[in-house]
Design a protein around this motif. Structure first.
Motif, PDB file in Angstrom:
ATOM      1  N   GLU A   1       4.439  -2.747   4.636  1.00  0.00           N
ATOM      2  CA  GLU A   1       5.064  -1.450   4.869  1.00  0.00           C
ATOM      3  C   GLU A   1       4.316  -0.660   5.945  1.00  0.00           C
ATOM      4  O   GLU A   1       4.909  -0.039   6.813  1.00  0.00           O
ATOM      5  CB  GLU A   1       5.045  -0.682   3.547  1.00  0.00           C
ATOM      6  CG  GLU A   1       6.045   0.440   3.437  1.00  0.00           C
ATOM      7  CD  GLU A   1       5.922   1.095   2.068  1.00  0.00           C
ATOM      8  OE1 GLU A   1       5.543   2.264   2.003  1.00  0.00           O
ATOM      9  OE2 GLU A   1       6.168   0.375   1.072  1.00  0.00           O
ATOM     10  N   HIS A   2       2.974  -0.718   5.893  1.00  0.00           N
ATOM     11  CA  HIS A   2       2.163   0.027   6.859  1.00  0.00           C
ATOM     12  C   HIS A   2       2.097  -0.662   8.218  1.00  0.00           C
ATOM     13  O   HIS A   2       1.751  -0.040   9.218  1.00  0.00           O
ATOM     14  CB  HIS A   2       0.730   0.209   6.340  1.00  0.00           C
ATOM     15  CG  HIS A   2       0.615   1.195   5.217  1.00  0.00           C
ATOM     16  ND1 HIS A   2      -0.596   1.678   4.788  1.00  0.00           N
ATOM     17  CD2 HIS A   2       1.558   1.773   4.444  1.00  0.00           C
ATOM     18  CE1 HIS A   2      -0.389   2.523   3.776  1.00  0.00           C
ATOM     19  NE2 HIS A   2       0.904   2.589   3.553  1.00  0.00           N
ATOM     20  N   GLY A   3       2.353  -1.959   8.244  1.00  0.00           N
ATOM     21  CA  GLY A   3       2.274  -2.681   9.520  1.00  0.00           C
ATOM     22  C   GLY A   3       0.870  -3.041   9.936  1.00  0.00           C
ATOM     23  O   GLY A   3       0.626  -3.362  11.101  1.00  0.00           O
ATOM     24  N   HIS A   4      -0.085  -2.995   8.983  1.00  0.00           N
ATOM     25  CA  HIS A   4      -1.459  -3.397   9.299  1.00  0.00           C
ATOM     26  C   HIS A   4      -2.176  -3.870   8.040  1.00  0.00           C
ATOM     27  O   HIS A   4      -1.716  -3.612   6.930  1.00  0.00           O
ATOM     28  CB  HIS A   4      -2.230  -2.258   9.983  1.00  0.00           C
ATOM     29  CG  HIS A   4      -2.252  -0.981   9.183  1.00  0.00           C
ATOM     30  ND1 HIS A   4      -1.963   0.238   9.727  1.00  0.00           N
ATOM     31  CD2 HIS A   4      -2.504  -0.748   7.866  1.00  0.00           C
ATOM     32  CE1 HIS A   4      -2.043   1.165   8.795  1.00  0.00           C
ATOM     33  NE2 HIS A   4      -2.372   0.605   7.657  1.00  0.00           N
ATOM     34  N   ALA A   5      -3.280  -4.573   8.243  1.00  0.00           N
ATOM     35  CA  ALA A   5      -4.040  -5.092   7.111  1.00  0.00           C
ATOM     36  C   ALA A   5      -4.907  -3.997   6.513  1.00  0.00           C
ATOM     37  O   ALA A   5      -5.330  -3.069   7.207  1.00  0.00           O
ATOM     38  CB  ALA A   5      -4.926  -6.251   7.572  1.00  0.00           C
ATOM     39  N   HIS A   6      -5.145  -4.114   5.214  1.00  0.00           N
ATOM     40  CA  HIS A   6      -6.097  -3.222   4.547  1.00  0.00           C
ATOM     41  C   HIS A   6      -7.335  -4.031   4.183  1.00  0.00           C
ATOM     42  O   HIS A   6      -7.229  -5.097   3.585  1.00  0.00           O
ATOM     43  CB  HIS A   6      -5.482  -2.635   3.271  1.00  0.00           C
ATOM     44  CG  HIS A   6      -4.386  -1.671   3.553  1.00  0.00           C
ATOM     45  ND1 HIS A   6      -3.489  -1.254   2.615  1.00  0.00           N
ATOM     46  CD2 HIS A   6      -4.043  -1.029   4.701  1.00  0.00           C
ATOM     47  CE1 HIS A   6      -2.632  -0.394   3.162  1.00  0.00           C
ATOM     48  NE2 HIS A   6      -2.950  -0.251   4.420  1.00  0.00           N
ATOM     49  N   THR A   7      -8.491  -3.534   4.552  1.00  0.00           N
ATOM     50  CA  THR A   7      -9.716  -4.279   4.282  1.00  0.00           C
ATOM     51  C   THR A   7     -10.515  -3.638   3.165  1.00  0.00           C
ATOM     52  O   THR A   7     -11.561  -4.140   2.776  1.00  0.00           O
ATOM     53  CB  THR A   7     -10.596  -4.393   5.546  1.00  0.00           C
ATOM     54  OG1 THR A   7     -10.804  -3.084   6.059  1.00  0.00           O
ATOM     55  CG2 THR A   7      -9.928  -5.255   6.595  1.00  0.00           C
TER      56      THR A   7
ATOM     57  N   ASP B   1      -8.047   7.131   3.365  1.00  0.00           N
ATOM     58  CA  ASP B   1      -6.793   7.303   2.649  1.00  0.00           C
ATOM     59  C   ASP B   1      -5.692   7.541   3.679  1.00  0.00           C
ATOM     60  O   ASP B   1      -5.802   8.425   4.514  1.00  0.00           O
ATOM     61  CB  ASP B   1      -6.918   8.538   1.743  1.00  0.00           C
ATOM     62  CG  ASP B   1      -6.092   8.393   0.491  1.00  0.00           C
ATOM     63  OD1 ASP B   1      -5.606   7.277   0.246  1.00  0.00           O
ATOM     64  OD2 ASP B   1      -5.943   9.393  -0.220  1.00  0.00           O
ATOM     65  N   HIS B   2      -4.653   6.733   3.654  1.00  0.00           N
ATOM     66  CA  HIS B   2      -3.592   6.928   4.635  1.00  0.00           C
ATOM     67  C   HIS B   2      -2.251   6.437   4.112  1.00  0.00           C
ATOM     68  O   HIS B   2      -2.200   5.846   3.037  1.00  0.00           O
ATOM     69  CB  HIS B   2      -3.942   6.244   5.948  1.00  0.00           C
ATOM     70  CG  HIS B   2      -4.035   4.755   5.791  1.00  0.00           C
ATOM     71  ND1 HIS B   2      -5.177   4.138   5.346  1.00  0.00           N
ATOM     72  CD2 HIS B   2      -3.138   3.776   5.990  1.00  0.00           C
ATOM     73  CE1 HIS B   2      -4.953   2.843   5.285  1.00  0.00           C
ATOM     74  NE2 HIS B   2      -3.738   2.590   5.662  1.00  0.00           N
TER      75      HIS B   2
HETATM   76 ZN    ZN Z   1      -2.238   1.234   5.650  1.00  0.00          ZN
END
Ligand code: ZN
Length: 161
Positions: free
Chosen positions: A149-155, A160-161
């Protein structure tokens, strides 16, 4: 698991130009973790990584058209020094955030400073440069729905976004 659309891959990489000079590398830091298929890497590197799995090594030369684009001489402009109001001393190599006629944010690099004129280049610093990547695939996993959904990886250490 193989790198395909909506997987998250962690890669170690070194990027060199055609003279063998290192332009960027993950060496000495955490591998780069990215969501595949969302344009988070330059297109030529993403397509070269497609289908590879953990432990695979990939060496690829990405031409500018599939990298950071060709250089556009029209993006080199002379602007009066007065446009840099508030900047104490302008030197070649400095970078500024500017906006183009469409209101798009762009980073411009100062390439030359004359008495009252400053030459700025709005090309990406790596535009026109063939990119030689050496990549090791460290890990591949499925992306979470939130990452897609965000279009990027979470590490795990992002704000907080
Ligand atoms: Zn994100």
């Amino acid at each position: 698991m193989q790198i395909t659309q909506n997987t998250v891959a962690s890669i170690e990489y070194t990027l060199k130009d055609n003279e063998g000079q290192v332009l960027d590398t993950s060496e000495g830091r955490e591998p780069l973790t990215y969501l595949h298929g969302s344009g988070n890497l330059v297109p030529g590197l993403e397509s070269a990584l497609e289908g590879n799995g953990e432990g695979d090594s990939v060496s690829v030369t990405v031409e500018p058209a599939e990298g950071f684009g060709e250089r556009d001489e029209n993006l080199i402009q002379q602007v009066p020094k007065t446009a840099f109001e508030g900047v104490d001393s302008i030197e070649a190599g400095m970078r500024f955030q500017a906006s183009d006629e469409n209101g798009q944010g762009r980073i411009v690099t100062v390439t030359e400073v004359a008495d009252d004129q400053v030459t700025v280049d709005a090309n990406h610093p790596l535009a026109g440069v063939p990119l030689n990547f050496d990549v090791n695939v460290v890990e591949v996993r499925a992306a979470s729905e939130e990452e897609i959904e965000h279009g990027h990886a979470h590490t795990g250490d992002e704000e907080d976004h």
